[in-house]
Design a protein around this motif. Structure first.
Motif, short mmCIF file in Angstrom:
data_model
loop_
_atom_site.label_atom_id
_atom_site.label_comp_id
_atom_site.label_asym_id
_atom_site.label_seq_id
_atom_site.Cartn_x
_atom_site.Cartn_y
_atom_site.Cartn_z
N ILE A 50 53.16 -23.87 -12.47
CA ILE A 50 53.56 -24.96 -11.59
C ILE A 50 52.40 -25.20 -10.63
O ILE A 50 51.96 -24.29 -9.93
CB ILE A 50 54.82 -24.62 -10.77
CG1 ILE A 50 55.96 -24.14 -11.67
CG2 ILE A 50 55.23 -25.77 -9.89
CD1 ILE A 50 56.54 -25.18 -12.58
N VAL A 51 51.90 -26.43 -10.60
CA VAL A 51 50.78 -26.79 -9.74
C VAL A 51 51.24 -27.88 -8.78
O VAL A 51 51.76 -28.90 -9.20
CB VAL A 51 49.58 -27.30 -10.59
CG1 VAL A 51 48.41 -27.65 -9.69
CG2 VAL A 51 49.18 -26.28 -11.63
N ARG A 52 51.06 -27.65 -7.50
CA ARG A 52 51.42 -28.64 -6.49
C ARG A 52 50.16 -29.36 -6.03
O ARG A 52 49.13 -28.72 -5.79
CB ARG A 52 52.11 -27.97 -5.31
CG ARG A 52 53.37 -27.23 -5.75
CD ARG A 52 54.30 -26.90 -4.64
NE ARG A 52 55.38 -25.99 -4.89
CZ ARG A 52 56.24 -26.00 -5.89
NH1 ARG A 52 56.13 -26.89 -6.81
NH2 ARG A 52 57.22 -25.12 -6.01
N ILE A 107 53.13 -34.03 -5.19
CA ILE A 107 53.67 -34.02 -6.55
C ILE A 107 53.60 -32.60 -7.11
O ILE A 107 52.81 -31.79 -6.65
CB ILE A 107 52.92 -34.99 -7.47
CG1 ILE A 107 51.44 -34.59 -7.59
CG2 ILE A 107 53.05 -36.42 -7.01
CD1 ILE A 107 50.75 -35.20 -8.77
N THR A 108 54.42 -32.35 -8.08
CA THR A 108 54.43 -31.06 -8.75
C THR A 108 54.17 -31.28 -10.23
O THR A 108 54.82 -32.11 -10.86
CB THR A 108 55.79 -30.37 -8.56
OG1 THR A 108 56.05 -30.26 -7.16
CG2 THR A 108 55.79 -28.99 -9.18
N ILE A 109 53.21 -30.57 -10.75
CA ILE A 109 52.84 -30.71 -12.15
C ILE A 109 53.27 -29.45 -12.90
O ILE A 109 53.07 -28.34 -12.42
CB ILE A 109 51.31 -30.90 -12.28
CG1 ILE A 109 50.90 -32.19 -11.60
CG2 ILE A 109 50.88 -30.89 -13.74
CD1 ILE A 109 49.41 -32.37 -11.48
N LEU A 110 53.84 -29.64 -14.07
CA LEU A 110 54.23 -28.52 -14.92
C LEU A 110 53.21 -28.42 -16.05
O LEU A 110 52.96 -29.41 -16.75
CB LEU A 110 55.62 -28.75 -15.50
CG LEU A 110 56.09 -27.76 -16.55
CD1 LEU A 110 56.25 -26.38 -15.95
CD2 LEU A 110 57.39 -28.22 -17.18
N GLN A 111 52.62 -27.25 -16.22
CA GLN A 111 51.69 -27.02 -17.31
C GLN A 111 52.26 -25.93 -18.20
O GLN A 111 52.65 -24.87 -17.71
CB GLN A 111 50.32 -26.55 -16.80
CG GLN A 111 49.59 -27.58 -15.97
CD GLN A 111 48.29 -27.02 -15.42
OE1 GLN A 111 48.11 -25.82 -15.30
NE2 GLN A 111 47.39 -27.91 -15.07
N VAL A 112 52.33 -26.20 -19.49
CA VAL A 112 52.76 -25.19 -20.44
C VAL A 112 51.66 -25.06 -21.49
O VAL A 112 51.29 -26.04 -22.12
CB VAL A 112 54.09 -25.56 -21.12
CG1 VAL A 112 54.48 -24.53 -22.17
CG2 VAL A 112 55.20 -25.71 -20.09
N ASP A 113 51.10 -23.87 -21.63
CA ASP A 113 50.02 -23.62 -22.57
C ASP A 113 50.38 -22.45 -23.47
O ASP A 113 51.19 -21.61 -23.10
CB ASP A 113 48.72 -23.27 -21.82
CG ASP A 113 48.26 -24.40 -20.92
OD1 ASP A 113 48.13 -25.53 -21.42
OD2 ASP A 113 48.05 -24.15 -19.73
N LYS A 114 49.74 -22.42 -24.62
CA LYS A 114 49.88 -21.24 -25.49
C LYS A 114 48.92 -20.19 -25.02
O LYS A 114 47.83 -20.49 -24.58
CB LYS A 114 49.55 -21.61 -26.94
CG LYS A 114 50.76 -21.99 -27.73
CD LYS A 114 50.45 -21.93 -29.19
CE LYS A 114 51.74 -21.65 -29.83
NZ LYS A 114 51.94 -21.03 -30.95
N LYS A 115 49.33 -18.93 -25.10
CA LYS A 115 48.45 -17.82 -24.70
C LYS A 115 47.34 -17.66 -25.69
O LYS A 115 47.41 -17.93 -26.83
CB LYS A 115 49.23 -16.53 -24.62
CG LYS A 115 50.15 -16.46 -23.43
CD LYS A 115 50.61 -15.02 -23.25
CE LYS A 115 52.09 -14.90 -23.30
NZ LYS A 115 52.59 -13.57 -23.28
#
Length: 115
Positions: A50-52, A107-115
């Motif tokens: 989660i990035v603000r 704003i809040t950004i959601l980042q989902v990555d593969k390890k």
């Protein structure tokens, strides 16, 4: 052409459904992170972050009044945060001159990555 129009319509419908599902999943993931009070989480083979951020939203009229030079205004054509930041960095305009022309939006950004 009929097939192309039909396919375009189908894809747009699919896009709407996908965007709706993405929004729902995003909300569920964000809520889970908020409940756990975490901003970085590893789940299975994925990492959630989660990035603000803060973003400035410029008021066209106030910005135009603060930048009376038509040459500078034409460079902007419409308020664009990255262009304005570049003009400040290049000392074409000053931060003081435009101080009252924008509001800050968190704003809040959601980042989902593969390890």
């Amino acid at each position: 052409m009929d097939k192309k129009v039909k396919r375009y319509y189908q894809l747009k419908q699919k896009q709407k459904e996908t965007e709706q599902e993405l929004g729902e999943l995003r909300n569920e993931i964000m809520n889970h992170c908020a409940e756990q009070d975490v901003s970085d989480l590893e789940i299975g083979s994925h990492r959630v972050k989660i990035v603000r951020q803060e973003r400035k939203e410029y008021d066209d009229n106030k910005l135009y009044e603060a930048l009376p030079d038509p040459g500078v205004w034409r460079m902007l054509s419409k308020p664009d945060s990255s262009k304005i930041a570049s003009l400040i960095k290049l000392n074409v305009i000053s931060e003081d001159a435009i101080r009252d022309t924008y509001s800050v939006k968190n704003i809040t950004i959601l980042q989902v990555d593969k390890k």
